[in-house]
Design an enzyme around this catalytic site. Structure first.
Site, PDB file in Angstrom:
ATOM      1  N   GLY A  30      27.187 -22.320 -50.577  1.00 22.95           N
ATOM      2  CA  GLY A  30      27.593 -23.147 -51.697  1.00 22.95           C
ATOM      3  C   GLY A  30      28.550 -24.235 -51.252  1.00 22.95           C
ATOM      4  N   PRO A  31      28.796 -25.182 -52.106  1.00 25.65           N
ATOM      5  CA  PRO A  31      29.726 -26.264 -51.770  1.00 25.65           C
ATOM      6  C   PRO A  31      31.174 -25.792 -51.923  1.00 25.65           C
ATOM      7  CG  PRO A  31      28.936 -26.530 -54.016  1.00 25.65           C
ATOM      8  CD  PRO A  31      28.198 -25.345 -53.442  1.00 25.65           C
ATOM      9  N   GLY A  32      32.113 -26.676 -51.562  1.00 28.68           N
ATOM     10  CA  GLY A  32      33.520 -26.395 -51.785  1.00 28.68           C
ATOM     11  C   GLY A  32      34.050 -25.262 -50.932  1.00 28.68           C
ATOM     12  N   CYS A  55      27.132 -18.308 -45.016  1.00 35.82           N
ATOM     13  CA  CYS A  55      27.903 -19.556 -45.003  1.00 35.82           C
ATOM     14  C   CYS A  55      29.164 -19.432 -45.870  1.00 35.82           C
ATOM     15  CB  CYS A  55      27.031 -20.724 -45.440  1.00 35.82           C
ATOM     16  SG  CYS A  55      27.717 -22.340 -44.979  1.00 35.82           S
ATOM     17  N   GLN A 113      32.808 -17.202 -45.328  1.00 32.87           N
ATOM     18  CA  GLN A 113      34.171 -17.704 -45.537  1.00 32.87           C
ATOM     19  C   GLN A 113      34.897 -16.883 -46.611  1.00 32.87           C
ATOM     20  OE1 GLN A 113      33.266 -21.750 -46.589  1.00 32.87           O
ATOM     21  NE2 GLN A 113      32.105 -22.081 -44.675  1.00 32.87           N
ATOM     22  N   SER A 146      31.658 -27.292 -43.449  1.00 36.63           N
ATOM     23  CA  SER A 146      32.846 -27.988 -42.964  1.00 36.63           C
ATOM     24  C   SER A 146      33.972 -26.997 -42.678  1.00 36.63           C
ATOM     25  CB  SER A 146      33.343 -29.008 -44.003  1.00 36.63           C
ATOM     26  OG  SER A 146      32.373 -29.995 -44.250  1.00 36.63           O
ATOM     27  N   HIS A 196      22.634 -20.777 -41.656  1.00 34.46           N
ATOM     28  CA  HIS A 196      21.649 -20.522 -42.707  1.00 34.46           C
ATOM     29  C   HIS A 196      20.398 -19.882 -42.119  1.00 34.46           C
ATOM     30  CE1 HIS A 196      23.156 -22.899 -46.319  1.00 34.46           C
ATOM     31  NE2 HIS A 196      24.121 -23.011 -45.413  1.00 34.46           N
ATOM     32  N   GLU A 199      17.748 -19.121 -43.635  1.00 33.12           N
ATOM     33  CA  GLU A 199      16.540 -19.572 -44.334  1.00 33.12           C
ATOM     34  C   GLU A 199      16.160 -21.011 -44.013  1.00 33.12           C
ATOM     35  OE1 GLU A 199      19.584 -21.665 -46.532  1.00 33.12           O
ATOM     36  OE2 GLU A 199      19.503 -19.694 -45.591  1.00 33.12           O
TER      37      GLU A 199
END
Length: 771
Positions: free
Chosen positions: A619-621, A646, A650, A699, A747, A749
């Site tokens: 996911g983002p952020g 991912c 984190q 990131s 990732h 996938e």
């Protein structure tokens, strides 16, 4: 029938437009044309529309099982190089055959007999040809040997069997018709009429070097234009004694049955060399490379099978399973047939406003096809980054440019395509595309002969390579490595190399395949390459079913179903890849329920099926944007094993007290090499290689792991972006030391991660257990 060059040779914008070897569009509006050739032969051509081309081709291929003739078919398209077309005929009136410098022109039916007097006269007037004897059905003769000096630029004019081909071409020469011409096959030993090679192998005295036909009825299909037509020819010949003509003479069948058999002849082996023997020959070639005698060589071997299927069946199987730019089916008579699906142009010559354009497409560099587009892409990357493969094609193209430079205008020899990818049923090739414009004193036959034979089937330096092949290979090549195609009477030429070809003789199918060798060749790999190249043709001979590929596993295939009955809850943190990840998980056999992070608590209360695995999506952020820690608590309370991807990694790091940092250079859609940490509790990576490729979209990264988490995988530092190397190796995998929790930073996938590897990791996630 005459084509307007100005109308057809340019695209919008003025760019020269080649025909790509395809026949021109059906002649309109004329339905009949009459013209006189350079040798004073009157040709009458009637054009008939073919309303059912599929049926016409079917009938033609089946007829070639038992009658002489030829079918050429391109079933492969490549922009600027190849397009689809078909040209063929059966029951030709005339056959031209040769053995060394001896030749025979044979009338195959009553119509063919009418050709012989004028042909015999033309041969008698030629400087370097001798007519030995004539009959009502044959003209027999030979090429006069000479000590005359020919500089290398004019070597193609040396008296050889092609002196006869020139006489025939001149006799029937006309710009009015691009279809009428000589169709057939050329043998490898023809090169020895130009090169002073000391022969070591015993030759079959019955083996012909040339079989060419002059047709009088041609089926023509331009697939791109969706046009099909049949051209019916009649000829009139005149001399001092009067005029003779084929008009009204019946078009008789020319019987030539190709026999089949179900067992090999007694004492005949299916392999020319025992397994491992070919690899020893590679070692001998490497000795030649080491001392500088050779730069490269293409040694070959022959595989044999009893041929229980008629040639038409083999041809149809190859057309279906292995589309190629040079497909062919030729009944050569004498119980011999050639069936091929060649990927490589030998020489093509066409006229345009600049002159006679000569082009070739050297193929060198081969790797197997993958199971799907993802593996294909990886194999393409491998071949394009392999220095050995680059050296192979570089030497081939440099030799090819040298061949053209004998006869082409200075400055016109250009590489117009470099290491381009062509994909066939079982193989991926790298291909160069080379063109040159002939000097005014040279023609298409000169272009054909100055390339004899292609460096891609011989080696370099070419003469020394051919001598080496003569010494090391145990059998004569016959048709292999030579050429098939069409020498048109209007001056153009289109020929393919005789590769991926089945020679059927007396009921035995022979397939010969070679490998391009360099000093850094691996002998065992080169032997396997010949077996791979031969496999498609051998399969077409022996099996009604194509060689099956392993199932694709790129999101559309089905992997081994290990976990049917298991239930996975996939938490979606507003990611763009979550459904692909779900697709992969379902391929393990498990059932997947995907829920948005904001609905997780409701879902846990609502779902009736126990949860076997919770997957935290990318996911983002950052984790705090979604309060992922609270979601992890919910699963821990329920003692559910957790696998994070991912953002999921984190989140697990932060939840257990670790810290995150931000990469100097964000890695979004970037490839990475991941290495498994030796001795770590790396359950997720069981069954994977110690180093593998994967896709990164992040990131943030783990800068410090809590004591309860172990790093199970790291980036290979040499593959890191330069700006990130100061951070050292980045954690790519973690596993909890006591709880059933693991995660990856990449990732599994993504298309940059092998589907096999991605699925294996997801299967392994079900094995997580508490300690």
């Amino acid at each position: 029938m005459k084509r307007s060059a100005g109308d057809a040779d340019f695209n919008i914008g003025g760019r020269l437009k080649p025909t790509l070897g395809a026949p021109h569009c059906r002649p309109t509006p004329e339905r009949k044309s009459t013209y006189v050739t350079k040798g004073k032969v009157l040709v009458i051509c009637e054009v008939e529309e073919e309303r059912d081309p599929v049926l016409a081709v079917k009938e033609l291929t089946e007829a070639l099982d038992k009658r002489r003739g030829c079918l050429l078919s391109s079933s492969y398209e490549y922009p600027g190089r190849y397009t689809e077309w078909t040209v063929g005929f059966v029951d030709p009136p005339l056959a031209i055959e040769s053995w060394g410098l001896r030749f025979r022109i044979k009338a195959l039916n009553a119509r063919g007999k009418l050709f012989l007097p004028i042909i015999a006269k033309a041969i008698g007037q030629a400087d370097h040809l001798l007519v030995a004897n004539n009959s009502e059905t044959e003209v027999n003769g030979s090429v006069k040997e000479t000590d005359e000096f020919f500089p290398e630029e004019e070597r193609s004019r040396k008296p050889t069997i092609f002196s006869l081909v020139r006489v025939l071409r001149e006799l029937f020469s006309s710009d009015e018709d691009s279809h009428l011409g000589l169709y057939g096959a050329f043998g490898y030993d023809l090169a020895f009429q130009f090169e002073n090679i000391k022969l070591h192998k015993e030759r079959d005295p019955e083996q012909r070097d040339v079989v060419l036909y002059v047709p009088d009825s041609i089926l023509v299909i331009n697939h791109h234009a969706k046009q099909a037509w049949r051209m019916q020819y009649d000829f009139a010949f005149g001399d001092a004694t009067g005029v003779s003509a084929t008009k009204g003479v019946a078009r008789e069948e020319v019987p030539s049955m190709i026999n089949c058999r179900t067992e090999m002849p007694k004492g005949m082996s299916k392999r020319e060399y025992p397994e491992g023997e070919f690899a020893k020959m590679v070692d001998k070639a490497k000795e030649k490379f080491a001392c500088g005698d050779l730069f490269e060589a293409v040694i070959s071997q022959t595989f044999k099978e009893p041929c229980s299927s008629p040639p038409s069946v083999i041809f149809n199987r190859l057309q279906e399973r292995n589309p190629s730019p040079y497909g062919f089916l030729m009944n050569l008579g004498e119980n011999e047939c050639l069936v091929g699906a060649s990927p490589e142009m030998f020489v093509r010559v066409e006229s345009n406003p600049r002159g006679l354009r000569c082009e070739t497409c050297p193929i060198s560099g081969t790797i197997k096809r993958g199971r799907d587009a993802l593996e294909d892409a990886e194999n393409i990357r491998k071949i394009l980054t392999d220095p050995k493969e680059e050296s192979e094609i570089t030497m081939c193209t440099d030799v090819d440019r040298n061949d053209k430079s004998r006869i082409c205008q200075h400055g016109s020899v250009q590489v117009i395509g470099r290491r381009q990818i062509e994909m066939y049923s079982r193989l991926i090739h790298t291909v160069d595309h080379v063109e040159g414009y002939l000097r005014p004193e040279f023609d298409a036959l000169d272009a054909f002969l100055c390339h004899m034979w292609a460096v891609t089937v011989s080696g370099a330096p070419k003469t020394w390579a051919m001598q080496f092949l003569e010494e090391i290979e145990v059998s004569q090549r016959r048709w292999y490595g030579a050429s098939v195609g069409h020498i048109a009477f209007d001056g153009h030429l289109n020929t393919g190399l005789t590769l991926r070809t089945v020679r059927v003789k007396d009921g035995v199918a022979e397939v010969r395949a070679g490998a391009t060798l360099l000093f850094d060749s691996v002998p065992e790999s080169e032997e396997k390459e010949t077996e791979l190249k031969a496999s498609a043709c051998l399969n077409a001979v022996t099996s009604a079913q194509p060689i099956s590929k392993p199932p694709a596993v790129n999101g559309n295939g089905v992997a081994k179903e290990c976990y049917a009955g298991k239930h996975v809850l996939l938490v979606d943190f507003e990611d763009s890849f979550v459904h692909t990840l779900a697709n992969y998980i379902r391929q393990t056999g498990a059932t997947v329920t995907t829920v948005r992070h904001s609905s997780l608590e409701v879902a846990l209360k609502t779902l009736k099926t126990p949860i076997d695995l919770a997957v935290l999506s990318p996911g983002p952020g950052c984790p705090k944007d979604f309060d992922v820690s609270s979601k992890i608590k919910l699963f821990l309370e329920r003692k559910v094993r957790i696998f994070g991807v991912c953002l999921g990694l984190q989140s697990i790091v932060e939840h257990f007290g670790g810290t995150l940092g931000q990469l100097t250079y964000p890695m979004h859609g970037k490839p990475v090499k991941v290495e498994v940490v030796p001795g770590s509790p790396s359950l997720i990576f069981e069954g994977l290689p110690p180093v593998f490729g994967a896709a990164r979209y992040h990131s943030l990264y783990a800068t410090k792991l809590p004591d309860c988490l172990a790093a199970t995988a790291l980036t290979v530092l040499s593959t890191e972006h330069e700006e990130n190397k100061r951070s050292g190796q980045v954690v790519m995998g973690i596993q909890h030391k006591t709880l059933p929790i693991a995660a990856v930073q990449f990732h599994p996938e993504s298309i940059l991660t092998s589907p096999d590897h991605g699925l294996q990791m997801l299967r392994n996630a079900f094995k997580l257990t508490a300690v």
